[in-house]
Design an enzyme around this catalytic site. Sequence first.
Site, mmCIF file in Angstrom:
data_model
loop_
_atom_site.group_PDB
_atom_site.id
_atom_site.type_symbol
_atom_site.label_atom_id
_atom_site.label_comp_id
_atom_site.label_asym_id
_atom_site.label_seq_id
_atom_site.Cartn_x
_atom_site.Cartn_y
_atom_site.Cartn_z
ATOM 1 N N PRO A 2 -42.443 -37.445 -12.962
ATOM 2 C CG PRO A 2 -43.419 -37.596 -14.987
ATOM 3 C CD PRO A 2 -42.146 -37.541 -14.442
ATOM 4 C CD GLU A 3 -42.868 -38.931 -6.566
ATOM 5 O OE1 GLU A 3 -43.326 -39.825 -5.644
ATOM 6 O OE2 GLU A 3 -42.643 -37.927 -6.245
#
Length: 277
Positions: A2-3
């Site tokens: 995830p960012e």
Amino acid sequence: MPELPEVETMRRGILPIVGATIEAAERPRCARKPIAFTPGWRALRGKLSGRQIAKADRLGKRLVLVLDDGGRLVIEPRMTGLLLLADPPTPDHLRLRLRLSGRAPQELLFWDRRGLGTVSWFDPAGYAELEARLGPDALTVSSAALRERLGARKRPIKVALLDQALVAGVGNIYAAELLNRAKVHPERGCDSLSPREWTRVAAVMREVLEEAVRYEGSTLGDGTYRTALNQDGSYQSKHRVYGREGERCRSCERGTVARIVQAQRATFFCPRCQRVR
């Protein structure tokens, strides 16, 4: 992955646990690759037991639980980690369970399919050192600060944006998306951008990240990323170039999306509206 948008979505999703007390920290049985706990598991468990969760924060691509004694529990999801209030996608990749009291959600789960995530406890001084190693947050960095940190570097701008020591939160998906909207070729050296272009890059970066947060992040074809309630994000439907090699660019509607490799990562861009200057 995830960012920043996915981790910020997780943070917002677990806000109901703020004010809860950690009754117990448990490490479920897992036959998969073990994740890293810092300090060791027994010491970490002792530091968490009986502590109240005062705040849920975010540091770049890390989620931070601020405890009532000033300690911070920092969870870095990395490639496949999820923070959940609902049942996990599978039972055999569950890495951490916090038993809670005093609030409606009775547990917080950390699930990680590949086992690359980390769970670390920091005292205030240690946390300050961690903060100092990261660049300013991509959601709030000004165009002047972004140019100051990256503008003199000869590295390709796409590669520089992934360096968390320069700017925190941007990963492969959103670097491609923001450069497409800013009409900047990903292979251009940072030192080739004009002040006006840096202003546009900074503005578009905030625009893309804020929009992705509103859509609760991107769930790609492998389905790994999920919200705190184990739901898909929906920003993947808004991607203009990422993962769309050979398709029409959604920005100019005339170019064809191309794919190259930079720093061992796939980069997607439109040669028509992101020309090398």
